[in-house]
Design an enzyme around this catalytic site. Structure first.
Site, mmCIF file in Angstrom:
data_model
loop_
_atom_site.group_PDB
_atom_site.id
_atom_site.type_symbol
_atom_site.label_atom_id
_atom_site.label_comp_id
_atom_site.label_asym_id
_atom_site.label_seq_id
_atom_site.Cartn_x
_atom_site.Cartn_y
_atom_site.Cartn_z
ATOM 1 N N ASP A 120 0.776 -1.225 0.000
ATOM 2 C CA ASP A 120 0.000 0.000 0.000
ATOM 3 C C ASP A 120 0.815 1.287 0.000
ATOM 4 O O ASP A 120 1.087 1.850 -1.041
ATOM 5 C CB ASP A 120 -1.004 0.026 1.151
ATOM 6 C CG ASP A 120 -2.004 1.177 0.991
ATOM 7 O OD1 ASP A 120 -2.188 1.952 1.937
ATOM 8 O OD2 ASP A 120 -2.525 1.325 -0.117
ATOM 9 N N CYS A 180 -20.639 -0.936 -12.894
ATOM 10 C CA CYS A 180 -19.974 -0.134 -11.859
ATOM 11 C C CYS A 180 -20.063 1.359 -12.199
ATOM 12 O O CYS A 180 -20.282 2.199 -11.326
ATOM 13 C CB CYS A 180 -18.518 -0.561 -11.685
ATOM 14 S SG CYS A 180 -17.514 -0.425 -13.170
ATOM 15 N N CYS A 234 -18.774 -0.016 -6.113
ATOM 16 C CA CYS A 234 -18.338 -0.458 -7.442
ATOM 17 C C CYS A 234 -17.868 -1.910 -7.423
ATOM 18 O O CYS A 234 -17.819 -2.570 -8.460
ATOM 19 C CB CYS A 234 -17.245 0.453 -7.993
ATOM 20 S SG CYS A 234 -15.736 0.507 -7.025
HETATM 21 C C1 B12 Z 1 -4.152 6.376 -3.471
HETATM 22 C C2 B12 Z 1 -4.963 5.099 -3.279
HETATM 23 C C3 B12 Z 1 -6.353 5.207 -3.122
HETATM 24 C C4 B12 Z 1 -7.073 6.517 -3.311
HETATM 25 C C5 B12 Z 1 -7.079 6.899 -4.801
HETATM 26 C C6 B12 Z 1 -7.377 5.689 -5.674
HETATM 27 C C7 B12 Z 1 -6.930 5.778 -7.122
HETATM 28 N N1 B12 Z 1 -6.603 6.854 -7.673
HETATM 29 O O1 B12 Z 1 -6.834 4.809 -7.759
HETATM 30 C C8 B12 Z 1 -8.492 6.217 -2.731
HETATM 31 C C9 B12 Z 1 -8.544 6.722 -1.291
HETATM 32 C C10 B12 Z 1 -9.666 6.806 -3.486
HETATM 33 C C11 B12 Z 1 -8.492 4.710 -2.732
HETATM 34 C C12 B12 Z 1 -9.667 3.983 -2.666
HETATM 35 C C13 B12 Z 1 -9.684 2.606 -2.593
HETATM 36 N N2 B12 Z 1 -8.639 1.783 -2.432
HETATM 37 CO CO1 B12 Z 1 -6.796 2.376 -2.575
HETATM 38 N N3 B12 Z 1 -4.956 2.711 -2.954
HETATM 39 C C14 B12 Z 1 -4.351 3.822 -3.254
HETATM 40 C C15 B12 Z 1 -2.850 3.545 -3.520
HETATM 41 C C16 B12 Z 1 -2.061 3.931 -2.287
HETATM 42 C C17 B12 Z 1 -2.253 4.249 -4.753
HETATM 43 C C18 B12 Z 1 -3.146 4.050 -6.001
HETATM 44 C C19 B12 Z 1 -2.685 4.878 -7.164
HETATM 45 O O2 B12 Z 1 -1.544 5.230 -7.316
HETATM 46 N N4 B12 Z 1 -3.651 5.195 -7.976
HETATM 47 C C20 B12 Z 1 -3.378 5.918 -9.195
HETATM 48 C C21 B12 Z 1 -3.917 5.126 -10.369
HETATM 49 C C22 B12 Z 1 -3.605 5.697 -11.670
HETATM 50 O O3 B12 Z 1 -3.237 3.926 -10.334
HETATM 51 P P1 B12 Z 1 -4.043 2.594 -10.194
HETATM 52 O O4 B12 Z 1 -5.220 2.828 -9.417
HETATM 53 O O5 B12 Z 1 -3.096 1.586 -9.734
HETATM 54 O O6 B12 Z 1 -4.476 2.382 -11.701
HETATM 55 C C23 B12 Z 1 -3.725 1.635 -12.567
HETATM 56 C C24 B12 Z 1 -4.507 1.142 -13.678
HETATM 57 O O7 B12 Z 1 -5.418 2.065 -14.075
HETATM 58 C C25 B12 Z 1 -3.482 0.913 -14.693
HETATM 59 N N5 B12 Z 1 -4.005 0.839 -16.007
HETATM 60 C C26 B12 Z 1 -5.132 0.264 -16.282
HETATM 61 N N6 B12 Z 1 -5.236 0.172 -17.586
HETATM 62 C C27 B12 Z 1 -4.162 0.721 -18.137
HETATM 63 C C28 B12 Z 1 -3.812 0.870 -19.489
HETATM 64 C C29 B12 Z 1 -2.644 1.511 -19.770
HETATM 65 C C30 B12 Z 1 -2.246 1.706 -21.216
HETATM 66 C C31 B12 Z 1 -1.836 1.953 -18.775
HETATM 67 C C32 B12 Z 1 -0.567 2.628 -19.119
HETATM 68 C C33 B12 Z 1 -2.189 1.796 -17.427
HETATM 69 C C34 B12 Z 1 -3.381 1.163 -17.140
HETATM 70 O O8 B12 Z 1 -2.538 1.767 -14.517
HETATM 71 C C35 B12 Z 1 -2.748 2.439 -13.284
HETATM 72 C C36 B12 Z 1 -1.447 2.554 -12.633
HETATM 73 O O9 B12 Z 1 -1.148 1.470 -11.851
HETATM 74 C C37 B12 Z 1 -2.886 1.984 -3.788
HETATM 75 C C38 B12 Z 1 -1.597 1.248 -3.387
HETATM 76 C C39 B12 Z 1 -0.543 1.378 -4.512
HETATM 77 N N7 B12 Z 1 0.645 1.716 -4.086
HETATM 78 O O10 B12 Z 1 -0.828 1.178 -5.682
HETATM 79 C C40 B12 Z 1 -4.100 1.539 -2.941
HETATM 80 C C41 B12 Z 1 -4.970 0.401 -3.509
HETATM 81 C C42 B12 Z 1 -5.154 0.618 -4.999
HETATM 82 N N8 B12 Z 1 -6.267 0.596 -2.847
HETATM 83 C C43 B12 Z 1 -6.897 -0.510 -2.582
HETATM 84 C C44 B12 Z 1 -8.228 -0.605 -2.074
HETATM 85 C C45 B12 Z 1 -8.687 -1.954 -1.515
HETATM 86 C C46 B12 Z 1 -9.069 0.507 -2.123
HETATM 87 C C47 B12 Z 1 -10.603 0.512 -1.897
HETATM 88 C C48 B12 Z 1 -11.347 -0.682 -2.474
HETATM 89 C C49 B12 Z 1 -10.932 0.666 -0.385
HETATM 90 C C50 B12 Z 1 -12.448 0.866 -0.117
HETATM 91 N N9 B12 Z 1 -13.215 -0.191 -0.109
HETATM 92 O O11 B12 Z 1 -12.862 1.996 0.028
HETATM 93 C C51 B12 Z 1 -10.996 1.832 -2.656
HETATM 94 C C52 B12 Z 1 -11.285 1.525 -4.167
HETATM 95 C C53 B12 Z 1 -11.634 2.721 -4.971
HETATM 96 C C54 B12 Z 1 -11.407 2.445 -6.463
HETATM 97 N N10 B12 Z 1 -12.416 1.936 -7.132
HETATM 98 O O12 B12 Z 1 -10.310 2.671 -6.948
HETATM 99 C C55 B12 Z 1 -6.077 -1.733 -2.995
HETATM 100 C C56 B12 Z 1 -6.704 -2.281 -4.322
HETATM 101 C C57 B12 Z 1 -6.676 -3.788 -4.417
HETATM 102 C C58 B12 Z 1 -7.389 -4.257 -5.706
HETATM 103 N N11 B12 Z 1 -7.973 -5.426 -5.667
HETATM 104 O O13 B12 Z 1 -7.410 -3.522 -6.707
HETATM 105 C C59 B12 Z 1 -4.622 -1.112 -3.148
HETATM 106 C C60 B12 Z 1 -3.772 -1.792 -4.222
HETATM 107 C C61 B12 Z 1 -3.935 -1.227 -1.763
HETATM 108 C C62 B12 Z 1 -3.437 -2.665 -1.450
HETATM 109 N N12 B12 Z 1 -2.154 -2.804 -1.286
HETATM 110 O O14 B12 Z 1 -4.219 -3.593 -1.393
HETATM 111 N N13 B12 Z 1 -7.233 4.200 -2.828
#
Ligand code: B12
Length: 331
Positions: A120, A180, A234
């Site tokens: 995380d 969702c 969702c």
């Molecule tokens: C900041 C954060 C939050 C923030 C912002 C979330 C966000 N922006 O995604 C908030 C507080 C809103 C949040 C909420 C939740 N979170 Co949170 N969060 C994080 C954290 C610390 C960073 C996420 C991040 O950087 N997001 C930025 C976006 C861009 O990155 P991403 O979400 O990973 O999205 C990726 C995909 O979209 C992907 N992608 C998809 N398709 C494509 C296509 C291309 C071409 C490319 C290039 C990329 C791509 O690339 C992105 C980059 O990794 C992570 C831990 C981590 N270090 O990753 C936990 C994490 C994502 N959270 C987690 C959880 C459980 C939750 C919640 C479910 C908790 C709850 N029940 O309320 C909610 C879910 C909300 C949701 N639907 O996203 C888990 C998710 C587990 C899973 N099965 O996915 C994580 C991984 C923590 C863990 N170690 O378990 N979270």
């Protein structure tokens, strides 16, 4: 050695494990810049973009990243008026996942390898790594969805200098489904437009974030709808979670006070109760005041502000919300 590591993980009850090459994620750079331009970056996200895309910044002789899923589902439906999100029913996942990953790191050390673990609060794009490691696909709600446990999994990673064969990534299985997107109460999940690089959901209006955010506008008071901390909407509507299997990780077993919200206790919460009970949960990192504020907001929505005695409110931060709620709900 890969099979030995997987076998050891399975002996710990962890049967969803994937491997990918430890390399710089060049493809994420334009994605993160695009999100920044769109203003959908969240305050909880890592600010150092190089650290986000380059795991070698964390371990420069890293050769393989191991991604492990930690299922946490024990209860499907919580029909209480006020409820915590499923991921915060049991022991704090930051601590639990770290304990398991530490054991796997020791096992890798016995195999002669170096290993570091992450869960995380680290710069790694955990969901992207999990996808690339073949343990699931990323849904339109940005959740990492596994075959066996759906999206009700926490993610943890290990970087090692051992060179282990990478797994195949799983392609997205959402197809035309938009359940969702339609169900999200704050429209935080976006339809992917033609020229979108990846998903650009706006987590700044995600209710999970709003329940964790320090300063929120009055417009959010009516939208909590019983959410004490986090949001599962969702996920709960996702077809891939309908057949999600329950967890067998004891530490995530729901605590009764988390499963059945003790509203009056939360409205009058003191440091002792917070440290003994709620600090042990995954929501504990956000502190006592946010929990008490959220309890006030949910009590106001249920016309139960009479349960609050303003003399019991020690925090000026919470007291400010008390008077804003009385005004907002004309109580
Ligand atoms: C900041 C954060 C939050 C923030 C912002 C979330 C966000 N922006 O995604 C908030 C507080 C809103 C949040 C909420 C939740 N979170 Co949170 N969060 C994080 C954290 C610390 C960073 C996420 C991040 O950087 N997001 C930025 C976006 C861009 O990155 P991403 O979400 O990973 O999205 C990726 C995909 O979209 C992907 N992608 C998809 N398709 C494509 C296509 C291309 C071409 C490319 C290039 C990329 C791509 O690339 C992105 C980059 O990794 C992570 C831990 C981590 N270090 O990753 C936990 C994490 C994502 N959270 C987690 C959880 C459980 C939750 C919640 C479910 C908790 C709850 N029940 O309320 C909610 C879910 C909300 C949701 N639907 O996203 C888990 C998710 C587990 C899973 N099965 O996915 C994580 C991984 C923590 C863990 N170690 O378990 N979270």
């Amino acid at each position: 050695m890969k099979e030995a590591i997987k076998k050891y993980c399975t002996s710990l009850g962890l049967d969803t494990v994937g491997f990918m090459e430890c390399k710089r994620f060049d493809e994420l750079v334009p994605y993160f810049e695009y999100r920044k331009e769109l203003g959908v970056e969240n305050e909880f996200e890592e600010k150092d973009s190089e650290k986000r895309v380059n795991p070698k910044e964390l371990m420069n002789n890293g050769r393989t990243i191991i991604s492990i899923a930690f299922p946490y589902l024990y209860i499907i439906n919580n029909y209480n008026q006020i409820y915590f999100s499923k991921y915060t029913y049991g022991n704090d996942y930051h601590k639990v996942v770290a304990q398991y990953l530490e054991k796997v790191c020791h096992f890798i050390n016995e195999l002669g390898g170096e290993a570091m673990y992450f869960v995380d609060s680290n710069p790694l794009p955990e969901r992207y790594i999990a996808w690339k490691s073949g343990i699931g696909f990323i849904g339109k709600n940005n959740m990492l969805i596994t075959e066996k446990y759906g999206s009700y999994v926490f993610l943890g990673e290990i970087i090692t200098n051992l060179e282990l064969e990478a797994d195949e990534q799983i392609e997205n299985k959402c197809g035309e489904c938009e359940i969702c997107i339609k169900a999200c109460p704050s429209k935080a999940i976006k339809q992917r437009k033609e020229n979108d690089i990846g998903y650009v959901n706006n987590s700044n209006v995600c209710l999970s974030y709003i329940t964790q955010k320090k300063d929120i506008e009055d417009l959010w008071f009516d939208k909590f709808k019983g959410r004490m901390f986090g949001c599962d909407t969702c996920q709960d509507v996702c077809p891939y979670n309908k057949k999600a299997q329950f967890s067998s990780i004891e530490e995530f077993k729901p605590k009764l006070f988390a499963q059945q919200v003790q509203l009056e206790e939360l409205l009058k919460i003191d440091n002792k109760t917070f440290i003994e009970k709620y600090k042990q949960l995954s929501c504990g990192w956000r502190g006592k005041n946010i929990l008490q504020r959220n309890a006030f907001i949910n009590a106001a929505n249920l016309q139960k502000m009479n349960l609050i005695d303003v003399k019991d409110i020690s925090s000026p931060y919470v007291k400010e919300y008390y008077y804003r709620l009385l005004k907002h709900f004309k109580l």
